[in-house]
Design a protein around this motif. Structure first.
Motif, PDB file in Angstrom:
ATOM      1  N   CYS A  76      33.875  27.644  29.142  1.00 48.67           N
ATOM      2  CA  CYS A  76      35.597  27.700  29.175  1.00 48.67           C
ATOM      3  C   CYS A  76      35.990  26.119  28.575  1.00 48.67           C
ATOM      4  O   CYS A  76      35.489  25.347  29.521  1.00 48.67           O
ATOM      5  N   HIS A  77      36.815  26.008  27.502  1.00 53.86           N
ATOM      6  CA  HIS A  77      37.011  24.691  27.343  1.00 53.86           C
ATOM      7  C   HIS A  77      38.188  23.885  28.194  1.00 53.86           C
ATOM      8  O   HIS A  77      39.340  25.117  28.848  1.00 53.86           O
ATOM      9  N   PRO A  78      38.327  22.976  28.635  1.00 56.39           N
ATOM     10  CA  PRO A  78      39.312  22.114  29.917  1.00 56.39           C
ATOM     11  C   PRO A  78      40.365  22.318  28.612  1.00 56.39           C
ATOM     12  O   PRO A  78      40.716  21.976  27.987  1.00 56.39           O
ATOM     13  N   LEU A  79      41.758  22.912  29.265  1.00 54.35           N
ATOM     14  CA  LEU A  79      42.612  22.678  28.537  1.00 54.35           C
ATOM     15  C   LEU A  79      44.431  22.054  29.311  1.00 54.35           C
ATOM     16  O   LEU A  79      43.967  22.233  30.426  1.00 54.35           O
ATOM     17  N   PRO A  80      44.905  21.136  28.024  1.00 52.42           N
ATOM     18  CA  PRO A  80      45.633  21.063  29.133  1.00 52.42           C
ATOM     19  C   PRO A  80      47.333  21.327  29.355  1.00 52.42           C
ATOM     20  O   PRO A  80      47.639  22.386  28.285  1.00 52.42           O
ATOM     21  N   LEU A  81      47.436  21.856  30.265  1.00 50.14           N
ATOM     22  CA  LEU A  81      48.687  23.474  30.178  1.00 50.14           C
ATOM     23  C   LEU A  81      49.491  22.503  30.162  1.00 50.14           C
ATOM     24  O   LEU A  81      50.180  21.426  30.986  1.00 50.14           O
ATOM     25  N   ALA A  82      50.728  23.398  30.115  1.00 45.42           N
ATOM     26  CA  ALA A  82      52.180  23.327  30.249  1.00 45.42           C
ATOM     27  C   ALA A  82      53.004  23.616  30.934  1.00 45.42           C
ATOM     28  O   ALA A  82      53.744  22.785  31.652  1.00 45.42           O
ATOM     29  N   LYS A  83      52.316  25.005  31.665  1.00 44.23           N
ATOM     30  CA  LYS A  83      52.629  25.856  32.501  1.00 44.23           C
ATOM     31  C   LYS A  83      51.958  26.212  33.134  1.00 44.23           C
ATOM     32  O   LYS A  83      51.126  26.840  32.424  1.00 44.23           O
ATOM     33  N   ALA A  84      51.752  26.664  34.299  1.00 42.37           N
ATOM     34  CA  ALA A  84      51.290  27.405  35.270  1.00 42.37           C
ATOM     35  C   ALA A  84      52.172  28.049  36.167  1.00 42.37           C
ATOM     36  O   ALA A  84      52.878  27.104  36.628  1.00 42.37           O
ATOM     37  N   GLU A  85      52.549  29.589  36.285  1.00 42.50           N
ATOM     38  CA  GLU A  85      53.268  30.121  37.233  1.00 42.50           C
ATOM     39  C   GLU A  85      52.716  31.254  37.756  1.00 42.50           C
ATOM     40  O   GLU A  85      52.307  31.876  37.541  1.00 42.50           O
ATOM     41  N   VAL A  86      53.225  31.000  38.984  1.00 43.24           N
ATOM     42  CA  VAL A  86      52.514  32.014  40.101  1.00 43.24           C
ATOM     43  C   VAL A  86      52.820  32.848  40.899  1.00 43.24           C
ATOM     44  O   VAL A  86      53.975  31.843  41.444  1.00 43.24           O
ATOM     45  N   THR A  87      53.619  33.840  41.084  1.00 39.23           N
ATOM     46  CA  THR A  87      54.793  34.381  41.861  1.00 39.23           C
ATOM     47  C   THR A  87      53.761  35.859  42.687  1.00 39.23           C
ATOM     48  O   THR A  87      52.559  36.598  41.891  1.00 39.23           O
ATOM     49  N   VAL A  88      54.003  34.798  43.642  1.00 40.40           N
ATOM     50  CA  VAL A  88      52.895  36.897  44.706  1.00 40.40           C
ATOM     51  C   VAL A  88      54.625  37.869  45.877  1.00 40.40           C
ATOM     52  O   VAL A  88      54.855  36.835  45.672  1.00 40.40           O
ATOM     53  N   ARG A  89      53.994  38.897  45.175  1.00 44.26           N
ATOM     54  CA  ARG A  89      55.498  39.548  45.883  1.00 44.26           C
ATOM     55  C   ARG A  89      55.052  40.514  46.354  1.00 44.26           C
ATOM     56  O   ARG A  89      53.982  41.348  46.210  1.00 44.26           O
ATOM     57  N   ALA A  90      55.406  40.782  47.886  1.00 41.20           N
ATOM     58  CA  ALA A  90      55.235  42.049  48.147  1.00 41.20           C
ATOM     59  C   ALA A  90      55.830  43.315  47.957  1.00 41.20           C
ATOM     60  O   ALA A  90      57.087  43.551  47.185  1.00 41.20           O
TER      61      ALA A  90
END
Length: 164
Positions: A76-90
């Protein structure tokens, strides 16, 4: 489907050369589901778990994992991320948790692996934080839901709105 680009002419694994590909905006969304006992979901929602804030910790772990994907997946190529968002919903009716990850970069290759890694590690974090009260949890349905950008164009899983 095209040939396997991670193999050279002798069949050896290699990192794909993306140096000639144009730098464009890329986005991927992935999800996972963790099922558990209803009492486990209720404990998380009520804030009565032995290890503390399950949802916010899992969301942060997912973001951190997206940023470290190239350290975990060999080609996997190392990439500069502009956004990383994670939501965990019950999801008490499941019972369990829905996990969604969205990752964006501007680069020569996509971020599907980063989104999958984020969703997976968030689910593993939920499992880790709750295993003392529920050993029957199951994580599954880890999948890419959509991707935007790149030579192959946009893609969305059939039957999905992309807004989960």
């Amino acid at each position: 489907m095209t040939g396997l680009t991670h193999l050279d002419e002798t069949g050896r694994a290699r990192m794909v050369d993306v140096s000639a590909k144009p730098t464009t905006r890329r986005e991927a969304k992935a999800s996972a589901v963790l099922t558990c006992q209803r009492a486990t979901v209720d404990a998380v929602v009520a804030g009565r778990t032995p290890k503390g804030a399950v949802i916010s910790t899992a969301e942060l772990a997912g973001v951190m994992a997206a940023k470290r994907t190239a350290d975990l997946i060999p080609l996997c190529h190392p990439l500069p991320l502009a956004k990383a968002e994670v939501t965990v919903r019950a999801a008490p009716d499941l019972p369990g948790f829905h996990i969604a990850a969205s990752v964006v970069t501007t680069g020569p290759t996509g971020v599907e692996m980063e989104a999958l890694t984020a969703a997976t590690v968030a689910g593993l974090t939920v499992y880790d934080m709750l295993k003392a009260i529920d050993r029957d949890m199951v994580m599954g349905a880890v999948r890419v839901d959509s991707k935007v950008g790149g030579a192959s164009g946009d893609w969305q899983r059939e039957g999905e709105s992309g807004d989960e």
